[in-house]
Design a protein around this motif. Structure first.
Motif, PDB file in Angstrom:
ATOM      1  N   GLN A  94       0.831  -1.200   0.000  1.00  0.00           N
ATOM      2  CA  GLN A  94       0.000   0.000   0.000  1.00  0.00           C
ATOM      3  C   GLN A  94       0.867   1.253   0.000  1.00  0.00           C
ATOM      4  N   ARG A  95       1.971   1.233   0.747  1.00  0.00           N
ATOM      5  CA  ARG A  95       2.881   2.378   0.762  1.00  0.00           C
ATOM      6  C   ARG A  95       3.465   2.628  -0.614  1.00  0.00           C
ATOM      7  N   VAL A  96       3.850   1.565  -1.287  1.00  0.00           N
ATOM      8  CA  VAL A  96       4.404   1.702  -2.634  1.00  0.00           C
ATOM      9  C   VAL A  96       3.358   2.313  -3.563  1.00  0.00           C
ATOM     10  N   ALA A  97       2.130   1.834  -3.485  1.00  0.00           N
ATOM     11  CA  ALA A  97       1.056   2.365  -4.322  1.00  0.00           C
ATOM     12  C   ALA A  97       0.801   3.841  -4.014  1.00  0.00           C
ATOM     13  N   GLU A  98       0.856   4.216  -2.732  1.00  0.00           N
ATOM     14  CA  GLU A  98       0.640   5.618  -2.360  1.00  0.00           C
ATOM     15  C   GLU A  98       1.763   6.508  -2.888  1.00  0.00           C
ATOM     16  N   LYS A  99       3.012   6.013  -2.838  1.00  0.00           N
ATOM     17  CA  LYS A  99       4.130   6.794  -3.370  1.00  0.00           C
ATOM     18  C   LYS A  99       3.977   7.012  -4.870  1.00  0.00           C
ATOM     19  N   VAL A 100       3.560   5.976  -5.588  1.00  0.00           N
ATOM     20  CA  VAL A 100       3.355   6.101  -7.031  1.00  0.00           C
ATOM     21  C   VAL A 100       2.263   7.118  -7.308  1.00  0.00           C
ATOM     22  N   GLU A 101       1.191   7.053  -6.535  1.00  0.00           N
ATOM     23  CA  GLU A 101       0.090   7.990  -6.731  1.00  0.00           C
ATOM     24  C   GLU A 101       0.528   9.427  -6.442  1.00  0.00           C
ATOM     25  N   LEU A 102       1.351   9.608  -5.399  1.00  0.00           N
ATOM     26  CA  LEU A 102       1.854  10.946  -5.093  1.00  0.00           C
ATOM     27  C   LEU A 102       2.720  11.486  -6.224  1.00  0.00           C
ATOM     28  N   LYS A 103       3.571  10.629  -6.776  1.00  0.00           N
ATOM     29  CA  LYS A 103       4.425  11.071  -7.878  1.00  0.00           C
ATOM     30  C   LYS A 103       3.593  11.477  -9.091  1.00  0.00           C
ATOM     31  N   GLN A 104       2.515  10.749  -9.347  1.00  0.00           N
ATOM     32  CA  GLN A 104       1.682  11.037 -10.508  1.00  0.00           C
ATOM     33  C   GLN A 104       0.834  12.288 -10.310  1.00  0.00           C
ATOM     34  N   ASN A 105       0.424  12.583  -9.082  1.00  0.00           N
ATOM     35  CA  ASN A 105      -0.505  13.685  -8.825  1.00  0.00           C
ATOM     36  C   ASN A 105       0.089  14.743  -7.905  1.00  0.00           C
ATOM     37  N   ILE A 106       1.387  15.021  -8.043  1.00  0.00           N
ATOM     38  CA  ILE A 106       2.049  15.977  -7.155  1.00  0.00           C
ATOM     39  C   ILE A 106       1.522  17.400  -7.349  1.00  0.00           C
ATOM     40  N   GLU A 107       1.025  17.724  -8.556  1.00  0.00           N
ATOM     41  CA  GLU A 107       0.533  19.086  -8.809  1.00  0.00           C
ATOM     42  C   GLU A 107      -0.694  19.416  -7.957  1.00  0.00           C
ATOM     43  N   ILE A 108      -1.397  18.411  -7.512  1.00  0.00           N
ATOM     44  CA  ILE A 108      -2.561  18.649  -6.658  1.00  0.00           C
ATOM     45  C   ILE A 108      -2.112  19.143  -5.283  1.00  0.00           C
ATOM     46  N   LEU A 109      -0.967  18.669  -4.826  1.00  0.00           N
ATOM     47  CA  LEU A 109      -0.490  19.018  -3.493  1.00  0.00           C
ATOM     48  C   LEU A 109       0.312  20.312  -3.453  1.00  0.00           C
ATOM     49  N   ALA A 110       0.701  20.859  -4.589  1.00  0.00           N
ATOM     50  CA  ALA A 110       1.524  22.068  -4.601  1.00  0.00           C
ATOM     51  C   ALA A 110       0.853  23.230  -3.862  1.00  0.00           C
ATOM     52  N   PRO A 111      -0.420  23.534  -4.104  1.00  0.00           N
ATOM     53  CA  PRO A 111      -1.050  24.623  -3.334  1.00  0.00           C
ATOM     54  C   PRO A 111      -1.109  24.323  -1.839  1.00  0.00           C
ATOM     55  N   ALA A 112      -1.322  23.084  -1.499  1.00  0.00           N
ATOM     56  CA  ALA A 112      -1.381  22.715  -0.083  1.00  0.00           C
ATOM     57  C   ALA A 112      -0.026  22.914   0.579  1.00  0.00           C
ATOM     58  N   ALA A 113       1.061  22.646  -0.136  1.00  0.00           N
ATOM     59  CA  ALA A 113       2.397  22.834   0.417  1.00  0.00           C
ATOM     60  C   ALA A 113       2.666  24.316   0.663  1.00  0.00           C
ATOM     61  N   ALA A 114       2.211  25.180  -0.261  1.00  0.00           N
ATOM     62  CA  ALA A 114       2.389  26.621  -0.071  1.00  0.00           C
ATOM     63  C   ALA A 114       1.602  27.090   1.156  1.00  0.00           C
ATOM     64  N   ASP A 115       0.382  26.600   1.309  1.00  0.00           N
ATOM     65  CA  ASP A 115      -0.424  26.948   2.479  1.00  0.00           C
ATOM     66  C   ASP A 115       0.237  26.442   3.755  1.00  0.00           C
ATOM     67  N   LYS A 116       0.857  25.277   3.684  1.00  0.00           N
ATOM     68  CA  LYS A 116       1.511  24.702   4.854  1.00  0.00           C
ATOM     69  C   LYS A 116       2.655  25.602   5.318  1.00  0.00           C
ATOM     70  N   GLU A 117       3.407  26.156   4.370  1.00  0.00           N
ATOM     71  CA  GLU A 117       4.499  27.068   4.739  1.00  0.00           C
ATOM     72  C   GLU A 117       3.952  28.298   5.459  1.00  0.00           C
ATOM     73  N   LYS A 118       2.852  28.837   4.965  1.00  0.00           N
ATOM     74  CA  LYS A 118       2.242  29.993   5.614  1.00  0.00           C
ATOM     75  C   LYS A 118       1.781  29.649   7.030  1.00  0.00           C
ATOM     76  N   VAL A 119       1.181  28.503   7.163  1.00  0.00           N
ATOM     77  CA  VAL A 119       0.698  28.068   8.475  1.00  0.00           C
ATOM     78  C   VAL A 119       1.863  27.898   9.434  1.00  0.00           C
ATOM     79  N   LEU A 120       2.954  27.280   8.959  1.00  0.00           N
ATOM     80  CA  LEU A 120       4.125  27.092   9.810  1.00  0.00           C
ATOM     81  C   LEU A 120       4.725  28.430  10.231  1.00  0.00           C
ATOM     82  N   LEU A 121       4.749  29.395   9.322  1.00  0.00           N
ATOM     83  CA  LEU A 121       5.247  30.724   9.685  1.00  0.00           C
ATOM     84  C   LEU A 121       4.359  31.372  10.742  1.00  0.00           C
ATOM     85  N   ASN A 122       3.049  31.243  10.591  1.00  0.00           N
ATOM     86  CA  ASN A 122       2.125  31.802  11.587  1.00  0.00           C
ATOM     87  C   ASN A 122       2.328  31.145  12.945  1.00  0.00           C
ATOM     88  N   ILE A 123       2.520  29.852  12.945  1.00  0.00           N
ATOM     89  CA  ILE A 123       2.736  29.139  14.211  1.00  0.00           C
ATOM     90  C   ILE A 123       4.019  29.606  14.871  1.00  0.00           C
TER      91      ILE A 123
END
Length: 107
Positions: free
Chosen positions: A45-74
């Motif tokens: 299952q971990r291998v399948a999740e890693k493959v899925e993340l590699k294929q759909n990384i563009e979906i997580l890009a906005p979330a990563a930017a938001d995460k940086e903002k949240v970490l700065l606020n914290i």
């Protein structure tokens, strides 16, 4: 061979204890077997999740930017909280020093 066995209380007791022990061993073996199967399934299952993340990384890009903002606020909130703690500690120390100084004057 097919004769009924005469009732013996001790025999029945040992038979029941043996049946319980067999059941305990059976459940333990089932749990071990299940854990082994799930261990392999988890790695697959971990291998399948890693493959899925590699294929759909563009979906997580906005979330990563938001995460940086949240970490700065914290981090900013933590700095502000520490500053207020230091201010309170300094105020408490000043009050204690004043009280100690007043206590010396009255003696």
């Amino acid at each position: 061979r097919n004769r009924p066995v005469k009732y013996n209380r001790e025999l029945v007791g040992t038979t029941l204890r043996a049946m319980q022990r067999v059941k305990e061993i059976q459940t333990r073996r089932e749990e071990i077997y299940y854990k082994r199967r799930m261990k392999d399934a988890k790695s697959a299952q971990r291998v399948a999740e890693k493959v899925e993340l590699k294929q759909n990384i563009e979906i997580l890009a906005p979330a990563a930017a938001d995460k940086e903002k949240v970490l700065l606020n914290i981090a900013e909130k933590a700095k502000a909280k520490n500053a207020t703690k230091k201010g309170r500690a300094a105020a408490i120390a000043a009050v204690a020093a004043r009280q100690a100084g007043e206590g010396m004057d009255t003696e």
